[in-house]
Write a protein that holds these residues in place. Structure first.
Motif, PDB file in Angstrom:
ATOM      1  N   LEU A   7     -10.930  -4.228   7.209  1.00 35.18           N
ATOM      2  CA  LEU A   7      -9.814  -4.010   6.278  1.00 35.18           C
ATOM      3  C   LEU A   7      -9.668  -2.537   5.941  1.00 35.18           C
ATOM      4  CD1 LEU A   7     -10.134  -7.035   3.816  1.00 35.18           C
ATOM      5  CD2 LEU A   7      -8.374  -6.639   5.559  1.00 35.18           C
TER       6      LEU A   7
ATOM      7  N   GLN B 254      -8.141  -0.785   8.863  1.00 35.61           N
ATOM      8  CA  GLN B 254      -6.717  -1.131   8.978  1.00 35.61           C
ATOM      9  C   GLN B 254      -5.834  -0.166   8.194  1.00 35.61           C
ATOM     10  OE1 GLN B 254      -5.902  -5.113   7.775  1.00 35.61           O
ATOM     11  NE2 GLN B 254      -6.690  -6.048   9.647  1.00 35.61           N
ATOM     12  N   GLU B 255      -6.363   0.364   7.111  1.00 35.76           N
ATOM     13  CA  GLU B 255      -5.581   1.284   6.284  1.00 35.76           C
ATOM     14  C   GLU B 255      -5.179   2.548   7.045  1.00 35.76           C
ATOM     15  OE1 GLU B 255      -7.774   2.101   2.757  1.00 35.76           O
ATOM     16  OE2 GLU B 255      -7.937  -0.009   2.151  1.00 35.76           O
TER      17      GLU B 255
ATOM     18  N   SER C 242      -4.086   2.455  10.165  1.00 41.01           N
ATOM     19  CA  SER C 242      -3.232   2.047  11.289  1.00 41.01           C
ATOM     20  C   SER C 242      -1.988   2.914  11.409  1.00 41.01           C
ATOM     21  CB  SER C 242      -2.836   0.575  11.138  1.00 41.01           C
ATOM     22  OG  SER C 242      -3.953  -0.259  11.158  1.00 41.01           O
TER      23      SER C 242
ATOM     24  N   PRO D 123      -1.577  -5.548  10.178  1.00 42.52           N
ATOM     25  CA  PRO D 123      -0.875  -6.219   9.072  1.00 42.52           C
ATOM     26  C   PRO D 123       0.640  -6.047   9.179  1.00 42.52           C
ATOM     27  CG  PRO D 123      -1.902  -4.170   8.324  1.00 42.52           C
ATOM     28  CD  PRO D 123      -2.348  -4.375   9.736  1.00 42.52           C
ATOM     29  N   ASP D 124       1.374  -6.895   8.483  1.00 42.35           N
ATOM     30  CA  ASP D 124       2.837  -6.878   8.547  1.00 42.35           C
ATOM     31  C   ASP D 124       3.438  -5.580   8.012  1.00 42.35           C
ATOM     32  OD1 ASP D 124       2.770  -9.368   9.646  1.00 42.35           O
ATOM     33  OD2 ASP D 124       3.264 -10.450   7.800  1.00 42.35           O
ATOM     34  N   TYR D 125       2.773  -4.944   7.060  1.00 44.09           N
ATOM     35  CA  TYR D 125       3.363  -3.721   6.493  1.00 44.09           C
ATOM     36  C   TYR D 125       3.397  -2.570   7.505  1.00 44.09           C
ATOM     37  CZ  TYR D 125      -1.479  -2.054   5.682  1.00 44.09           C
ATOM     38  OH  TYR D 125      -2.782  -1.653   5.840  1.00 44.09           O
TER      39      TYR D 125
END
Length: 367
Positions: free
Chosen positions: A172, A175-176, A178, A207-209
């Motif tokens: 997680l 992911q930040e 990305s 993630p979707d964002y």
């Protein structure tokens, strides 16, 4: 002179031999003194340089181990006890990974940072327990390296984050980064950086964002796919295949502009690894555009779009697929057949073979 010529020459050879022996003995003695002096000399003070870190010095200001130190005692399972991997195997923390991460916080030149990051990456793969004991602060520190001015440092930082992404608790946090990784891939044309960044993204659930950023970088991903660097092409098409399964991104991919020779990616002369991934991509695009929810909308594509290259009326994809059915690699053959089937029948009709009717496609029914 009272001596014959042969006698004189013989005496001269003896003198030469004596001189040579004396010279050789002197040279050996000097060499002995030099070696002895080198062994007795004090090792240099430890610094934060990558070389010193590799020697596993306890810390800055302490003496490094001499290069000619005796070999460590062999362990019962084979191999020296002094190796970090061996110490971890016996439940002991070598502290190597922590020392490397701490040294990264010190002011280093670009080469040193790149080498330290490379060493950290290796440690993460080899020292699983030490890597799992790291914290999210360490991931934040590695994320800072993505803003470095040197591309090699960025590339090594991406490789290190990829290594840490194999540990669940860090995913997680990684992911930040990305969006930053996508920005690097789309703004810097560097093959090694592309490979490292795409490998990281392919190892993460995006993630979707991130989707708005993905739409912006889609042309760059398509350019990488059409480049001449196989490793980068394979990673790019894997990411695109994953994104093709996202309903809100499918049209953006299909309407993306491609070169007029895009179908060269389906040439039998291409490496099998690339051919297979490109065929998977084509199958997912074909299934996506034939899905009921996608066909309910009348989409408009530009003339040089990926959709027109693959599925347009003037596309030569059928010829390329038929040539790949007899490809020497079985995986490529099977995948080419899957694409042909997906073009023949829409996804919803394939689940009802009794009432299935051929859809409009490039292939004529020759039965």
């Amino acid at each position: 002179m009272g001596k014959s010529i042969p006698q004189y020459l013989g005496q001269l050879d003896i003198r030469k031999s004596v001189v040579s022996l004396a010279t050789g003995a002197g040279a050996i003695y000097l060499l002995y003194k030099a070696i002895k002096a080198g062994i007795k000399c004090t090792p240099p003070l430890c610094t934060n340089s990558p070389i010193c870190i590799a020697r596993e010095c306890p810390g800055p200001g302490e003496r490094a181990l001499p290069q000619e130190a005796p070999a460590p005692e062999a362990s019962a399972v084979g191999g020296p006890k002094g190796l970090a991997v061996e110490r971890e195997r016996h439940g002991r923390d070598s502290g190597e990974l922590r020392r490397l991460l701490n040294s990264l916080e010190c002011k280093q030149d670009e080469y040193a940072k790149s080498m330290i990051l490379h060493s950290i990456t290796r440690c993460v793969y080899l020292l699983e327990a030490e890597a799992s004991a790291c914290t999210t602060d360490d991931i934040v520190l590695l994320g800072y390296m993505l803003d470095d001015k040197d591309n090699s440092v960025k590339t090594q930082a991406l490789n290190t984050l990829k290594a840490f992404s194999g540990i669940r608790k860090f995913r997680l946090k990684i992911q930040e980064h990305s969006i930053k990784v996508l920005e690097l891939i789309s703004t810097i044309w560097d093959t090694e950086l592309h490979i490292a960044g795409l490998r990281l993204l392919n190892n993460l659930p995006l993630p979707d964002y991130v989707h708005p950023q993905l739409r912006r970088v889609m042309p760059a991903l398509m350019e990488i796919l059409q480049s001449d660097y196989i490793l980068a092409q394979v990673q790019a098409v894997r990411l695109l295949s994953y994104l093709a399964q996202k309903n809100d991104l499918l049209y953006d991919i299909l309407n993306c502009q491609v070169h007029s020779n895009f179908l060269n990616l389906f040439q039998p002369t291409q490496p099998g690894s690339l051919l297979y991934e490109v065929l998977v991509f084509a199958e997912r695009l074909s299934e996506g555009r034939n899905a009921p929810h996608y066909r309910t909308v009348k989409w408009h594509y530009n003339e040089q779009s990926l959709h027109e290259s693959l599925f347009g009326e003037e596309s030569r994809l059928a010829d390329r697929l038929l040539a790949l059915v007899i490809h020497p690699e079985e995986d490529v053959q099977i995948q080419a057949c899957k694409v042909i089937v997906s073009l023949q029948y829409p996804q919803d009709l394939r689940s009802r073979p009794s009432s299935c009717q051929p859809s409009c496609s490039y292939f004529k029914n020759t039965e």
